[in-house]
Motif scaffolding. Structure first.
Motif, mmCIF file in Angstrom:
data_model
loop_
_atom_site.group_PDB
_atom_site.id
_atom_site.type_symbol
_atom_site.label_atom_id
_atom_site.label_comp_id
_atom_site.label_asym_id
_atom_site.label_seq_id
_atom_site.Cartn_x
_atom_site.Cartn_y
_atom_site.Cartn_z
ATOM 1 N N LYS A 42 74.843 37.581 88.511
ATOM 2 C CA LYS A 42 76.234 37.231 88.232
ATOM 3 C C LYS A 42 76.340 36.327 87.011
ATOM 4 O O LYS A 42 77.304 36.394 86.253
ATOM 5 N N SER A 43 75.311 35.490 86.823
ATOM 6 C CA SER A 43 75.321 34.571 85.681
ATOM 7 C C SER A 43 74.973 35.274 84.374
ATOM 8 O O SER A 43 75.118 34.695 83.295
ATOM 9 N N LEU A 44 74.497 36.517 84.463
ATOM 10 C CA LEU A 44 74.105 37.264 83.267
ATOM 11 C C LEU A 44 75.149 38.282 82.837
ATOM 12 O O LEU A 44 74.936 38.994 81.851
ATOM 13 N N GLN A 45 76.271 38.355 83.556
ATOM 14 C CA GLN A 45 77.212 39.427 83.253
ATOM 15 C C GLN A 45 77.973 39.215 81.950
ATOM 16 O O GLN A 45 78.572 40.144 81.426
ATOM 17 N N ARG A 46 77.934 37.991 81.408
ATOM 18 C CA ARG A 46 78.547 37.737 80.095
ATOM 19 C C ARG A 46 77.523 37.084 79.169
ATOM 20 O O ARG A 46 76.678 36.310 79.609
ATOM 21 N N ALA A 96 68.458 34.481 80.805
ATOM 22 C CA ALA A 96 69.682 34.369 79.994
ATOM 23 C C ALA A 96 69.404 34.321 78.500
ATOM 24 O O ALA A 96 70.350 34.293 77.705
ATOM 25 N N ALA A 155 69.820 35.697 89.660
ATOM 26 C CA ALA A 155 71.262 35.672 89.944
ATOM 27 C C ALA A 155 71.972 36.409 88.804
ATOM 28 O O ALA A 155 72.322 35.815 87.777
ATOM 29 N N CYS A 178 77.592 42.495 89.831
ATOM 30 C CA CYS A 178 78.301 41.382 89.197
ATOM 31 C C CYS A 178 79.282 40.697 90.135
ATOM 32 O O CYS A 178 79.974 39.753 89.726
ATOM 33 N N HIS A 238 81.161 41.234 78.228
ATOM 34 C CA HIS A 238 80.679 41.537 79.575
ATOM 35 C C HIS A 238 79.702 42.697 79.479
ATOM 36 O O HIS A 238 79.769 43.521 78.564
#
Length: 707
Positions: free
Chosen positions: A207-211, A171, A205, A239, A217
């Motif tokens: 999904k936690s990096l999509q924003r 992240a 994961a 995502c 986004h």
């Protein structure tokens, strides 16, 4: 060759970009033997630390391209420190670039194991970043094209897992606020395979990096670079979103809050993504929290031409999920560019002060993102040939119309601008407002009527209920609301020139009554003069011809002059007659104004016809307008042409062959000469009675002149 040419001289020789044979040999991943041989022959180890134009040493290339055995030989020849800690111009060490090695999967893992064995782990920092703030994961995702085969993709996911295990934060963001996923670089086809491989792995994961920290986004970043039609499904799966939802995501925070994928596609000028997003329900009218549309993003980055190309494609192949050139240009020049509008929350708070609970729910609705189908609106308006008060729909009593009526009662620019800010003043508001007024008049409530309703009743009582020609600006003129006039004058956008001319025509009969109206008139004059001069001065020769064609209404779809355009509604004769009658009552001996005479009752049929801009300029008859560079050059151009004027009706002029060969300038000279001769003859006729009374010939000549 080394013996013949002297190996030392060969090593010192530099080729393109200051690279030596050591750089070239280190980059040769197919055959490590040249580098291995050079490592054994070269005595001066510092030559392995020579830099090319990017600051890379041969060791940098070796760690990117060579196998474990070759890298081990180099470390033994030099030292761990020299092989791991020397940074290039991007502040990337040799250890940092080892993450790029896609040829040999075990290089990075071997280095980490050897460092632990020799107790040299302090030489490397897994969290190190380069000059742009990129971590090793950023760098790895920036080289996705290096991992093409299934084995290489497996190597990629294994390396990601290893870096995360060693403490590299997925992240972490670089100086552009991009995490590793945002920094992905590959062609669309290969990126599609990479996204599938990442989804199947459990390394991160995602999904936690999509924003990112600014609320963007990953789809917003990708739509500026990649073809979303190819990768949307795979990106959505990664995502945890459907393809439809991934295209509809908005920025959740920061200065760009509310921006859509289409905003960023327009910003980058990605034509294919613009088309794809429009086909999937995106709208150019969508606004950010700061009120910027997709067109604003395109204009700010000089990408408006791309949107024009998309609009032209629509003209060739129209679809429901696209837009016309007119709709595009409407968004380029919107009212908020000219008016200082409040933000949406401030607008709601202001309107809540003047509305009851039944209207507050409507105020909370954001109408600015609603699709504006101007073609459907025009079709509906064409079908409305008369106003039937008895069959009025609920929209005519809609909250926005009621609030707009309240703004007219209070002459409140704050209310009007708040309505505009919330998107409640749309293209159909003129017709809805007229119907609302007719509905109020039809109720015939004798008690508690507002002063403006009394004025409107008096006006419509002699108009047979015909309000079709009236627009908001004309209601403001009729009700004498000078504050609203200033704002309403700027709303027409494409029709601002003819609408301002119509307003000036109305005001010419009213300005003697009010100093405020005089200021409105002055502002209207300044507006129209500045627009005309700006259009003319900033245009090239061809564009000026187009401007003149627009002003004269000479664009044709056929040879018939009657089909030429554009044409605009003439000033409403009933409003001018009303002011003229008031003036006649106040000053019985005063003649009616030029405008009132030209649009008098006997000319009602002509006055209702659509006219060109130059017709409206002639009706206004203002010297300041004719003195503008634009109008004066237009008049001068037509001065030297054959009649009739391009904006005038052909039948007004003689069409005989002789007249057709004479220009307007030549005709003026001929008329002037005839008039001077007549004056001289008449002077002789009235002074020399002794001769003129002796014969009837002078009388006959005078009669011929009169005819």
């Amino acid at each position: 060759m080394a013996t013949e040419l002297d190996l030392q001289k060969c090593i010192l020789a530099k080729g393109p970009r200051n690279r030596t044979i050591l750089h070239v040999a280190a980059e040769n991943s197919w055959d490590p033997s040249p580098l291995t041989w050079l490592a054994s022959e070269v005595k001066n180890t510092q030559q392995f630390l020579s830099r090319d134009d990017d600051g890379n040493t041969p060791i940098h290339y070796a760690f990117c391209c060579q196998n474990v055995s070759t890298i081990s030989d180099l470390i033994q020849k030099l030292s761990w420190r020299d092989c791991l800690t020397v940074a290039n111009d991007l502040q990337q060490t040799q250890f940092f670039v080892s993450v790029f090695n896609s040829t040999f999967s075990d290089v990075l893992r071997w280095l980490l194991e050897q460092l632990k064995k020799v107790d040299k782990e302090d030489l490397v920092d897994m969290r190190e970043t380069d000059l742009d703030g990129n971590t090793m994961l950023h760098a790895l995702f920036g080289k996705l094209n290096e991992f093409r085969t299934s084995d290489e993709l497996e190597m990629l996911t294994d390396r990601i897992k290893l870096l995360k295990h060693k403490g590299v934060d997925p992240a972490a963001e670089n100086k552009r606020n991009h995490n590793c996923l945002f920094s992905s670089e590959a062609n669309e086809i290969h990126l599609k395979e990479v996204l599938n491989a990442l989804r199947r792995s459990s390394s991160i994961a995602f999904k936690s990096l999509q924003r990112n920290s600014e609320g963007l986004h990953v789809a917003h970043v990708f739509c500026s670079t990649y073809d979303l039609q190819i990768i949307a499904y795979e990106l959505g799966n990664l995502c945890g979103l459907s393809s439809k939802k991934i295209l509809a995501v908005r920025v959740s925070d920061g200065p760009l809050k509310g921006a859509t994928c289409l905003h960023f596609a327009c910003k980058s000028g990605h034509k294919e993504n613009i088309k794809y997003l429009l086909q999937n329900g995106a709208k150019l009218q969508d606004e950010t929290a700061a009120g910027q549309t997709c067109v604003d993003f395109a204009c700010n980055k000089g990408k408006l031409e791309v949107l024009i190309e998309v609009a032209n494609d629509y003209n060739k192949f129209p679809t429901e999920k696209s837009f016309s050139l007119r709709e595009l240009l409407t968004l380029v020049d919107v009212a908020k560019k000219a008016l200082k509008l409040p933000d949406k929350q401030s607008a709601r708070n202001h309107l809540n002060k003047f509305t009851d609970s039944s209207l507050k729910a409507s105020i909370q609705i954001d109408r600015t993102s609603a699709p504006r189908n101007s073609q459907e609106g025009r079709k509906k308006n064409d079908k409305k040939t008369e106003h039937d008060v008895d069959s009025m729909s609920k929209t005519e009593e809609s909250p926005e119309v009621q609030m707009l009526f309240k703004a007219f009662e209070l002459d409140s620019t704050e209310m009007l601008r708040s309505l505009i800010s919330l998107g409640l003043v749309n293209d159909e508001i003129d017709d809805q407002f007229s119907k609302h007024i007719l509905a109020q008049i039809s109720k015939k409530q004798t008690n508690a009527k507002s002063p403006i309703m009394t004025t409107l009743e008096q006006y419509f009582s002699v108009q047979d209920g015909n309000s079709k020609a009236l627009v908001l600006m004309e209601y403001a003129v009729l009700l004498e609301k000078p504050k609203l006039l200033t704002d309403l004058m700027l709303l027409p956008q494409f029709d601002i020139i003819p609408q301002t001319l119509r307003l000036l025509t109305y005001l010419k009969t009213k300005v003697d009554k009010s100093e405020i109206l005089q200021r409105v008139q002055l502002q209207a004059y300044n507006t129209i003069i500045n627009i005309l001069d700006h259009l003319y001065v900033n245009a090239d020769k061809d564009t000026r011809e187009l401007l003149f064609t627009y002003l004269t209404g000479s664009f044709r779809v056929s040879e018939d002059q009657r089909n030429a355009g554009p044409r605009f509604l003439a000033p409403h004769s009933s409003l001018l007659r009303r002011e003229s009658s008031h003036a006649d009552n106040d000053k019985p001996q005063q003649k009616r104004s030029y405008e009132a005479q030209k649009l008098s009752p006997e000319n009602d049929t002509a006055s209702q016809k659509f006219k060109s801009v130059m017709d409206l300029v002639e009706t206004l008859d203002c010297d300041d307008l004719f003195a503008t560079e634009c109008i004066s050059n237009l008049v001068e151009q037509h001065w030297k042409r054959h009649p009739p004027l391009s904006w005038s009706r052909p039948q007004r002029y003689c069409t005989c062959n002789i007249a057709a060969k004479v220009t307007i300038q030549q005709r003026f000279i001929i008329y002037s000469i005839f008039f001077l001769v007549f004056l001289l003859y008449f002077a002789w006729y009235v002074t020399d009675f002794s001769r003129t009374q002796q014969s009837p010939v002078p009388d006959i000549i005078l009669l011929l002149y009169a005819l």
